[in-house]
Design a protein around this motif. Structure first.
Motif, short mmCIF file in Angstrom:
data_model
loop_
_atom_site.label_atom_id
_atom_site.label_comp_id
_atom_site.label_asym_id
_atom_site.label_seq_id
_atom_site.Cartn_x
_atom_site.Cartn_y
_atom_site.Cartn_z
N UNK A 147 1.25 -1.01 0.07
CA UNK A 147 0.03 0.18 0.45
C UNK A 147 0.97 1.48 0.46
N UNK A 148 0.44 2.41 0.18
CA UNK A 148 0.97 3.77 -0.09
C UNK A 148 2.26 3.57 0.98
N UNK A 149 1.43 3.50 2.11
CA UNK A 149 2.22 3.31 3.27
C UNK A 149 2.99 2.24 3.49
N UNK A 150 3.02 1.69 2.65
CA UNK A 150 4.75 0.62 2.77
C UNK A 150 3.96 -0.60 3.32
N UNK A 151 2.43 -0.82 3.95
CA UNK A 151 2.21 -1.96 4.27
C UNK A 151 1.94 -3.35 3.14
N UNK A 152 2.87 -4.18 3.35
CA UNK A 152 2.48 -5.74 2.47
C UNK A 152 0.78 -5.61 2.13
#
Ligand code: PPS
Length: 571
Positions: free
Chosen positions: A72-77
């Motif tokens: 996701x844009x926030x880096x979450x897998x």
């Protein structure tokens, strides 16, 4: 790594009962989107936390991150694009910032979405990055190009109510219901087994071993949303699972049904499945050889390597928050009358190893042949035989295609009478002319109308086939793509036998039984097939019959012989 389940509730997107009642009333003023079956599955798991941490259908930025690098844009897998695909018209009628009502196919409101994003996705890119190839042989790529709408909408969801399920209600659990159950019975370590197939003895052995190895309890967690086209229907499968559940030691094993729409995306799908199971409170997850594999690509090769899914899972295991248990390939050793992991058999040359592949099992079911007790449980075989009776007892469709006056109706009538003489199954004739008098009386002969006519015939034939009857269709059906679509609809329930009545246009015109060719030549009938309208000659029909200098009786007999050779009728 020692995993202990985190059994605290996870966030859901539902509002309180009172707010939901209020929202339902207010939503009457909103524009509505009628969700597709796949979108309903996705929405259910978004709302109940199965897709935690997602809070709605993906925004464009999140979508790009997921497609390009599984984040996701926030880096979450997050490996799978969960998108709301809609038509151009619907998308054009909306403003960003507007709320829309999300309704099931009967118009019941399930939730609302505030539109934050609207964009035209690059579907070829999505296919390449997410599914590994832009190849329609992949079921999800086929869906992406041929079923999904052209525009994506993204935005947060407000959950109003769960989709209603009338089947197996007691067997369905939200993530929080499962977590509460594990808490109640004291299951601290739980290994989940994902499946879309009936379970046989080998599966029972391997799942039980996996649970022992992980010193965990076992959760059979089958997918009952959407699986691979052609799979055994979930009603049959659940009855099979219930029979197998009795074979495990009491209280070690449970089962819960997951309303997931699978994508068959192999490695990415495995990671996704792991995240979903972690959300459901499981600590371990079995990943097999070719996990969620889509079958062969259009060049006849596998889309993914057999262990790609395990490799990708291992790489991200810590972030997924669930431990992978490798699937052991179990085989039956005849001399010892037991299942053993294939790679642990030291005396392979001295023992007899037995195995029945999926294809061989289908063949045996089709032909009513024996399925040995070492392979499956009698209760499972009985269930499978009920839905997959031998071919000679299944419904099927014979689909004649050819020019007007080629002899389709005459051969179809003769075939019908012969099949009725043999008895055993009801026979329905959907002749071109008769259909046009009844089912399609308002239609003309434009491409659009011809396609609609054939799709209607296909729909009726598929219902007849599903219910064990024989449908004989005899329209011109000039377009290959439409014939293929009808074939796909019918093959979900039984055989589709395409018979090309290959009388040449010259011969049809020479016969001109109804005087239509003369009128077509004079321009009095427009769009006449073969004269002023196209006909795609079938490339791979099951049978092609010549009618010049051949008796009708003989043509019908050729069809009957074909049906016999396919095992559809017995001599
Ligand atoms: S289609 O293309 O499959 O929808 O056609 P179908 O329903 O089989 O209808 C074909 C019969 O309609 C008569 N007819 C025409 N045929 C072809 N083109 C044009 N323009 C046309 N206009 C009328 C014709 O009698 C066909 O009957 P059959 O039984 O095939 O001779």
């Amino acid at each position: 790594m020692t995993m202990l389940s985190n059994l605290a509730p996870i966030p859901e997107l539902y509002v309180s009962y009172d707010s939901a009642q209020k929202l339902k009333v207010e939503a009457a003023d909103l524009k509505s989107w009628d969700l597709t079956p796949r979108q309903i599955c996705d929405l259910e798991l978004l709302m109940n936390g199965g897709f935690n941490p997602l809070k709605g259908f993906l925004s464009e930025e999140d979508y790009n991150g997921v497609v390009e690098n599984m984040r996701l844009a926030d880096g979450t897998l997050w490996p799978m694009p969960i998108t709301l695909d809609v038509s151009e018209d619907f998308a054009a009628s909306l403003e960003v910032g507007e709320d829309i009502a999300l309704r099931d196919q009967e118009g019941v409101i399930l939730g609302t979405m505030t539109i934050s994003d609207r964009w035209t996705p690059n579907k070829a890119r999505e296919a390449e990055k997410v599914f590994g190839a832009d190849d329609d042989a992949h079921p999800a790529v086929n869906y992406l190009h041929n079923t999904a709408g052209p525009i994506y909408l993204g935005g947060p969801i407000t959950g109003i109510q769960q989709p209603v399920h009338y089947d197996f209600r007691a067997r369905r659990d939200t993530p929080n219901e499962l977590r509460a159950f594990f808490r109640k019975v004291g299951w601290r370590r739980v290994v989940a087994f994902q499946t879309r197939n009936p379970l046989h003895r080998a599966h029972q052995e391997l799942t039980f071993r996996a649970a022992k190895e992980a010193q965990a309890n076992l959760l059979i967690h089958p997918v009952v949303g959407m699986t691979k086209p052609g799979d055994v229907d979930h009603f049959t499968r659940v009855r099979c699972y219930e029979a197998v559940l009795d074979k495990y030691p009491a209280a070690t094993t449970g089962m819960s049904l997951l309303n997931l729409a699978m994508r068959m995306a192999g490695p990415r799908e495995a990671v996704w499945h792991g995240l979903i199971r972690a959300n459901h409170g499981c600590t371990h997850f079995i990943v097999g050889r070719d996990h969620a594999g889509p079958g062969k690509n259009s060049a006849g090769e596998d889309f993914y390597g057999p262990y790609d899914a395990q490799d990708l899972f291992r790489e991200h295991q810590d972030e997924i928050g669930i431990e992978m248990v490798d699937f052991k390939h179990m085989v039956y050793v005849q001399e010892r009358a037991q299942y053993e992991p294939n790679d642990e058999i030291a005396d392979k040359d001295d023992v007899t190893i037995l195995n029945i592949s999926g294809t061989e099992l289908r063949r045996r079911l089709q032909e009513g042949l024996e399925i040995p007790e070492w392979f499956s449980f009698p209760e499972v075989v009985t269930e499978l035989r009920k839905t997959r009776p031998p071919r000679s007892k299944q419904g099927f469709t014979v689909f004649f295609t050819g020019f007007s006056g080629s002899g389709k109706s005459t051969i179809a009538n003769a075939l019908m009478v012969k099949l009725m003489e043999m008895g055993g199954r009801p026979v329905t004739l959907l002749d071109g002319d008769i259909v046009r008098k009844n089912l399609s009386s308002e239609l003309g002969f434009s491409k659009e109308h011809r396609d609609l006519n054939i799709r209607r015939i296909g729909y009726v034939a598929s219902e007849i086939t599903k219910n064990g009857g024989i449908a004989i269709c005899a329209p011109i059906a000039p377009y290959a793509t439409t014939r293929r679509a009808v074939r796909e609809d019918i093959e979900a329930f039984g055989a589709f036998v395409e018979v090309h009545v290959a009388t040449s246009i010259e011969e049809c015109e020479r016969r001109d039984r109804k005087g239509l060719y003369k009128l077509a030549r004079e321009g009095k009938i427009k769009e006449f097939t073969g004269i002023s309208d196209p006909y795609d000659v079938p490339e791979n029909p099951e049978l092609s019959v010549e009618t010049e200098n051949v008796e009708v009786d003989n043509c019908a007999h050729q069809v009957l012989l074909k049906l016999e050779s396919m095992g559809l009728v017995s001599a």
